[in-house]
Scaffold this motif. Structure first.
Motif, PDB file in Angstrom:
ATOM      1  N   ASP A   1      -0.656  16.872 -35.959  1.00  0.00           N
ATOM      2  CA  ASP A   1      -0.720  17.258 -34.421  1.00  0.00           C
ATOM      3  C   ASP A   1      -1.032  18.641 -34.165  1.00  0.00           C
ATOM      4  O   ASP A   1      -0.179  19.710 -34.549  1.00  0.00           O
ATOM      5  CB  ASP A   1       0.493  16.666 -34.048  1.00  0.00           C
ATOM      6  CG  ASP A   1       0.463  16.772 -32.579  1.00  0.00           C
ATOM      7  OD1 ASP A   1       0.169  15.693 -31.694  1.00  0.00           O
ATOM      8  OD2 ASP A   1       1.206  17.640 -31.862  1.00  0.00           O
ATOM      9  N   LEU A   2      -1.870  18.848 -33.433  1.00  0.00           N
ATOM     10  CA  LEU A   2      -2.292  20.091 -32.703  1.00  0.00           C
ATOM     11  C   LEU A   2      -0.958  21.162 -32.376  1.00  0.00           C
ATOM     12  O   LEU A   2      -0.529  22.322 -32.489  1.00  0.00           O
ATOM     13  CB  LEU A   2      -3.237  20.182 -31.602  1.00  0.00           C
ATOM     14  CG  LEU A   2      -3.740  21.702 -31.020  1.00  0.00           C
ATOM     15  CD1 LEU A   2      -4.201  22.491 -32.105  1.00  0.00           C
ATOM     16  CD2 LEU A   2      -4.831  21.437 -30.100  1.00  0.00           C
ATOM     17  N   GLY A   3       0.045  20.093 -31.383  1.00  0.00           N
ATOM     18  CA  GLY A   3       1.003  20.912 -30.708  1.00  0.00           C
ATOM     19  C   GLY A   3       2.063  21.451 -31.916  1.00  0.00           C
ATOM     20  O   GLY A   3       2.545  22.418 -31.731  1.00  0.00           O
TER      21      GLY A   3
ATOM     22  N   ARG B   1     -14.091  24.238 -32.629  1.00  0.00           N
ATOM     23  CA  ARG B   1     -12.583  23.219 -32.755  1.00  0.00           C
ATOM     24  C   ARG B   1     -12.151  23.301 -34.358  1.00  0.00           C
ATOM     25  O   ARG B   1     -10.966  23.261 -34.550  1.00  0.00           O
ATOM     26  CB  ARG B   1     -13.088  21.958 -32.168  1.00  0.00           C
ATOM     27  CG  ARG B   1     -13.298  21.962 -30.802  1.00  0.00           C
ATOM     28  CD  ARG B   1     -13.389  20.468 -30.188  1.00  0.00           C
ATOM     29  NE  ARG B   1     -14.034  19.694 -31.004  1.00  0.00           N
ATOM     30  CZ  ARG B   1     -15.019  18.983 -30.759  1.00  0.00           C
ATOM     31  NH1 ARG B   1     -15.716  19.511 -29.748  1.00  0.00           N
ATOM     32  NH2 ARG B   1     -15.694  18.177 -31.433  1.00  0.00           N
ATOM     33  N   ASP B   2     -13.139  23.258 -35.043  1.00  0.00           N
ATOM     34  CA  ASP B   2     -12.864  23.027 -36.560  1.00  0.00           C
ATOM     35  C   ASP B   2     -12.053  24.207 -37.015  1.00  0.00           C
ATOM     36  O   ASP B   2     -11.007  24.052 -37.898  1.00  0.00           O
ATOM     37  CB  ASP B   2     -14.100  22.642 -37.191  1.00  0.00           C
ATOM     38  CG  ASP B   2     -13.729  22.855 -38.858  1.00  0.00           C
ATOM     39  OD1 ASP B   2     -13.172  21.680 -39.399  1.00  0.00           O
ATOM     40  OD2 ASP B   2     -14.354  23.754 -39.502  1.00  0.00           O
ATOM     41  N   ARG B   3     -12.894  25.320 -36.811  1.00  0.00           N
ATOM     42  CA  ARG B   3     -12.029  26.537 -37.097  1.00  0.00           C
ATOM     43  C   ARG B   3     -11.035  26.803 -36.449  1.00  0.00           C
ATOM     44  O   ARG B   3      -9.902  27.490 -37.034  1.00  0.00           O
ATOM     45  CB  ARG B   3     -13.080  27.701 -37.049  1.00  0.00           C
ATOM     46  CG  ARG B   3     -14.144  27.860 -37.996  1.00  0.00           C
ATOM     47  CD  ARG B   3     -13.856  27.685 -39.228  1.00  0.00           C
ATOM     48  NE  ARG B   3     -15.011  27.157 -40.223  1.00  0.00           N
ATOM     49  CZ  ARG B   3     -14.936  27.154 -41.497  1.00  0.00           C
ATOM     50  NH1 ARG B   3     -14.066  27.440 -42.287  1.00  0.00           N
ATOM     51  NH2 ARG B   3     -16.114  26.790 -42.267  1.00  0.00           N
ATOM     52  N   PHE B   4     -10.565  26.536 -35.393  1.00  0.00           N
ATOM     53  CA  PHE B   4      -9.221  26.590 -34.773  1.00  0.00           C
ATOM     54  C   PHE B   4      -8.140  25.820 -35.044  1.00  0.00           C
ATOM     55  O   PHE B   4      -6.993  26.521 -35.572  1.00  0.00           O
ATOM     56  CB  PHE B   4      -9.521  26.107 -33.072  1.00  0.00           C
ATOM     57  CG  PHE B   4      -8.403  26.433 -32.289  1.00  0.00           C
ATOM     58  CD1 PHE B   4      -8.065  27.591 -31.785  1.00  0.00           C
ATOM     59  CD2 PHE B   4      -7.487  25.365 -32.149  1.00  0.00           C
ATOM     60  CE1 PHE B   4      -6.888  27.863 -31.025  1.00  0.00           C
ATOM     61  CE2 PHE B   4      -6.152  25.453 -31.313  1.00  0.00           C
ATOM     62  CZ  PHE B   4      -6.205  26.786 -30.653  1.00  0.00           C
ATOM     63  N   VAL B   5      -8.461  24.820 -35.470  1.00  0.00           N
ATOM     64  CA  VAL B   5      -7.401  23.807 -36.209  1.00  0.00           C
ATOM     65  C   VAL B   5      -6.854  24.453 -37.812  1.00  0.00           C
ATOM     66  O   VAL B   5      -5.983  24.624 -38.344  1.00  0.00           O
ATOM     67  CB  VAL B   5      -7.609  22.380 -36.354  1.00  0.00           C
ATOM     68  CG1 VAL B   5      -6.928  21.597 -37.175  1.00  0.00           C
ATOM     69  CG2 VAL B   5      -7.935  22.005 -34.921  1.00  0.00           C
TER      70      VAL B   5
END
Length: 405
Positions: free
Chosen positions: A300-302, A341-345
């Protein structure tokens, strides 16, 4: 016997603190015959249960003991299995509570089937009930300002160093709060606010019902929480794979939230955490390891963003805004900004891994090998395109933090 509420208290080597906690539960305005207290001694070596022999409070006290230290999750699970009431209150061994503590939890829970009530967001206070020779200097520095007016310690509080010398010279903890101080309420003079951060960054924006807050499960702190036993059974109890300090409570809170539980920050559910010594390095290692375990269980991102909060880079309101912008971007441009988005996660996951392994956060979190000019060029183009939208400023700011680490 039939009870309305079961209060579950795990303890490990906190003989003096837990005696004060149990005494504060004797002072409840709630009908004591309708509540049970389940004390789970997780292999204490300080004579905790022996010290309670002959102690018969007006409420029903059930004492369970483990021969070895099994951990927080296992202790609480054992308490849940032993609980006979439909409502559970989780309390830590070193939490002194005010007389309306149980009554207020019951008031919020009345008629609610899927509610989790947390008192930590509004009623969490620290308390210097016992001064330990093992306190860090920063604890002596902080507590001196609070305890210097307490009669039995006043003359030793000229400076933090004089207080530290006095306590260390005695070679044993100095107990300030006695049972009579709980009866009179005088113990509150040794307390200080600990809920301020939650009030500023959570309640001020989302209110007690936590509407629009994507991380209400951070309120599932087992020092002061109530939840129906049926909800916990449905969610699957505490995960006993979490060992040491941290995140085993949030992880259960996360699963409760996923199962549809509502979270509410109750007013007037006040508890006082009796401050005690701890190893900062050991706690950090346990926290970072358990956070990685938490993320890799749920992805989960959070959860991932909590790492930046631990580092003091971002507050809970900013985490919430980041989550909103990330998923808005994904919904609005499903076929664009994929690399961003991919590199952020991935960067967040890499950060979690490095911290859990005790490695310095240096070098690129975005690419393991910087010799990828085409990818770097594409990522740069996506960041510029994101900026041109005029939106997603919080998301871009957090991405920038990851670049600078």
């Amino acid at each position: 016997m039939t009870f309305d509420v079961s209060i579950i208290i795990p303890t490990y080597n906190k003989k003096t603190e837990v005696r004060l906690t149990l005494h504060s539960l004797e002072k409840q305005t709630f009908d004591l015959s309708r509540m049970e207290v389940i004390l789970v001694d997780d292999g204490s070596t300080d004579g905790t249960l022996e010290s309670l022999q002959g102690y018969y409070p007006a409420y029903f006290l059930q004492c369970l003991r483990s021969d070895s230290n099994t951990g927080r999750s296992a202790s609480r699970n054992r308490g849940i299995h032993a609980a006979s009431a439909p409502l559970l209150i989780f309390l830590d061994a070193e939490m002194i509570v005010e007389p309306d503590f149980v009554a207020n939890h019951m008031k919020y829970q009345e008629g609610a089937d899927n509610l989790v009530v947390t008192g930590v967001f509004t009623g969490f206070r620290g308390l210097y009930s016992i001064l330990s020779p093992s306190f860090k200097y920063s604890q002596f520095k902080h507590c001196r300002r609070i305890v210097r007016k307490w009669p039995s310690i006043r003359k030793h509080c000229t400076t933090a160093r004089t207080l530290k010398r006095y306590i260390k010279r005695s070679g044993r903890p100095k107990q300030l709060v006695r049972l009579a101080h709980i009866d009179s309420g005088q113990y509150k003079k040794l307390s200080f606010e600990k809920s301020f951060y939650y009030k500023k960054h959570v309640l001020a924006h989302f209110g007690p019902e936590l509407k629009g807050f994507h991380l209400p499960w951070i309120g599932f702190l087992t020092g002061n929480i109530s939840v129906k036993k049926a909800l916990v059974e449905k969610a699957g109890y505490f995960d006993e794979n979490f060992q040491g300090y941290g995140f085993e409570d949030w992880e259960l809170g996360f699963r409760l939230f996923q199962n549809g539980a509502r979270f509410y920050a109750g007013e007037g559910i006040v508890c006082y955490h009796q401050e005690h010594p701890f190893s900062e390095s050991a706690r950090k290692a346990q926290l970072t390891g358990n956070l990685l375990k938490f993320y890799e269980k749920h992805h989960d991102l959070g959860i991932a963003l909590i790492a930046l909060h631990q580092m003091g880079k971002i507050n809970y309101f900013e985490i919430n805004r980041t989550i909103q912008e990330y998923y808005h971007l994904k919904d609005r441009f499903p076929d664009s900004f994929r690399l961003f988005r991919d590199r952020f996660v991935r960067a967040l996951h890499t950060l979690l891994i490095k911290r859990a392994r005790g490695r310095k956060v240096t070098g690129s979190l975005l690419f393991s090998n910087k010799k990828k000019p085409k990818l770097l060029e594409k990522l740069s183009a996506e960041r510029k395109a994101l900026s041109r939208t005029g939106d997603y400023k919080q998301l871009a700011a957090v991405f920038g933090i990851l670049l600078r680490l």
